[in-house]
Design a protein around this motif. Structure first.
Motif, PDB file in Angstrom:
ATOM      1  N   GLN A 147     -52.249 -16.157  32.915  1.00 50.01           N
ATOM      2  CA  GLN A 147     -50.845 -16.453  33.242  1.00 50.01           C
ATOM      3  C   GLN A 147     -49.964 -16.424  31.990  1.00 50.01           C
ATOM      4  O   GLN A 147     -48.790 -16.061  32.065  1.00 50.01           O
ATOM      5  CB  GLN A 147     -50.755 -17.809  33.958  1.00 50.01           C
ATOM      6  N   LEU A 148     -50.535 -16.804  30.852  1.00 48.76           N
ATOM      7  CA  LEU A 148     -49.768 -16.765  29.595  1.00 48.76           C
ATOM      8  C   LEU A 148     -49.626 -15.334  29.061  1.00 48.76           C
ATOM      9  O   LEU A 148     -48.681 -15.028  28.325  1.00 48.76           O
ATOM     10  CB  LEU A 148     -50.460 -17.635  28.531  1.00 48.76           C
ATOM     11  N   ALA A 149     -50.565 -14.468  29.419  1.00 45.27           N
ATOM     12  CA  ALA A 149     -50.532 -13.097  28.874  1.00 45.27           C
ATOM     13  C   ALA A 149     -49.300 -12.318  29.337  1.00 45.27           C
ATOM     14  O   ALA A 149     -48.858 -11.398  28.629  1.00 45.27           O
ATOM     15  CB  ALA A 149     -51.812 -12.347  29.247  1.00 45.27           C
ATOM     16  N   ALA A 150     -48.737 -12.672  30.492  1.00 45.22           N
ATOM     17  CA  ALA A 150     -47.553 -11.942  30.979  1.00 45.22           C
ATOM     18  C   ALA A 150     -46.326 -12.192  30.091  1.00 45.22           C
ATOM     19  O   ALA A 150     -45.747 -11.231  29.560  1.00 45.22           O
ATOM     20  CB  ALA A 150     -47.263 -12.286  32.441  1.00 45.22           C
ATOM     21  N   PRO A 151     -45.917 -13.454  29.878  1.00 41.88           N
ATOM     22  CA  PRO A 151     -44.757 -13.647  28.996  1.00 41.88           C
ATOM     23  C   PRO A 151     -45.032 -13.248  27.545  1.00 41.88           C
ATOM     24  O   PRO A 151     -44.121 -12.756  26.861  1.00 41.88           O
ATOM     25  CB  PRO A 151     -44.447 -15.147  29.125  1.00 41.88           C
ATOM     26  N   VAL A 152     -46.259 -13.432  27.075  1.00 44.87           N
ATOM     27  CA  VAL A 152     -46.571 -13.024  25.694  1.00 44.87           C
ATOM     28  C   VAL A 152     -46.531 -11.497  25.592  1.00 44.87           C
ATOM     29  O   VAL A 152     -46.002 -10.932  24.624  1.00 44.87           O
ATOM     30  CB  VAL A 152     -47.946 -13.586  25.244  1.00 44.87           C
TER      31      VAL A 152
END
Lengths: 213, 213
Positions: free
Chosen positions: B132-137
């Motif tokens: 889930q964090l990989a999308a905004p990062v």
């Protein structure tokens, strides 16, 4: 020689997380591939020498020997990936005042970038071989630990996808169009072989485990 | 306390490959998740404090703090997985001569197996958070290293798939049908959330990189 194999897990992960280029995704992909090899070796070490699996003993011994080679090679590729990246970085420090300097720098950079594309391709190729081994190991290895063969397939797929992505990223910066065309084909062929191998590996593990892998 | 974090990569991989139950697929999944966290941290460490990314500084600092927590937690889960497996193994050494001994042994084994199902589920949940964090990062992090966010997503997916498979394998041996039904639902829900998160992560990285991830 200093090798990443002597780093502790904590040291390696700290270096991976740091704001420095290596180790990066290429090194993580190689280490993940080495773990995938180790997990197949584990299944095979629970298989060879057991009376219940005597019928496949020779075949399994052969797979074990190959997995152990791949495990060592993939671990060594963590260092090779960093070295290839270092060669690219070194080019950026070359002088670029005169036209002669500029063209020498560009030529050196292009050569180094070809090297940096090659290492993750080798990682991906070894991960493909692991995926191909996971099918017979998943079908005939010690069924009590076949879930570890399935985990191996998941990790090998991740190492393979990471390797091929790094090849593709490098190809974007390479100006030799014949090289780019050749390597674009090589990536596509490896990806197609990997899809087949992954399907076969997960089907074999699913059949043995009675759980969809 | 002895912790796997102090093992060298060579020692860890040797132990993984050996004909012993731990570390096994559960530990490899947790280490792979920790590598996925480290790679997102790397992208974030190349992002925070840079003028070019000042607009997203606060958001990225928050993600970095969370990734570093997840990296430590996933590394600790390698040890927790081995401990949970050790608790199951210990039950097999319990006496089973009398009916009382048999029922005590079965009860202890069932409790230990529930614990052994829980650890890989925690690993999978933390890998979901990384996806889930990989999308905004991937969308807003330093674009020069966004391929490392994509590699993080590949590794997190592998850790997640491995974790959930290990939960499902453990559930096959648990007799408490209410527990099995509850955890079967939990696995299905986590798997569905992971599919969405993986799609979003790879789409974000693809858009930034101009390469299909």
């Amino acid at each position: 020689m200093t090798t990443v194999a002597d780093n502790t897990l904590q040291e390696f992960l700290d270096a991976l997380a740091a704001g420095q280029s290596t180790p990066g995704g290429g090194g993580a992909a190689a280490l993940t591939g080495s773990q995938a090899a180790a997990l197949l070796s584990m299944v095979l070490n629970f298989t060879v020498g057991r009376r219940k699996y005597a019928a496949v003993e020779d075949e399994m011994r052969g797979y074990l020997a190959r997995c152990e080679e791949l495990r060592a090679e993939l671990l060594a590729l963590v260092d090779q990936d960093a070295a290839a990246f270092g060669a690219v970085s070194a080019c950026y420090t070359m002088p670029k005042k005169t036209d002669a300097e500029k063209s020498a720098r560009t030529a050196a950079l292009q050569t180094a970038m070809k090297g940096a594309a090659e290492v993750p391709f080798i990682v991906a190729g070894k991960c493909l071989e692991l995926l191909q081994l996971a099918a017979p190991v998943g079908a005939q290895g010690n069924r009590n630990v076949v879930s570890d063969a399935a985990t191996s397939a998941y990790l090998a797929r991740a190492g393979l996808d990471s390797g091929l992505l790094n090849v593709e990223i490098n190809l974007k910066y390479i100006k030799d169009s014949a090289f780019v065309a050749e390597w674009t084909d090589k990536v596509a062929n490896l990806r197609a072989a990997a899809a087949d191998a992954y399907t076969a590996a997960t089907a074999a593990c699913s059949a043995t485990l009675g759980v969809t892998v």
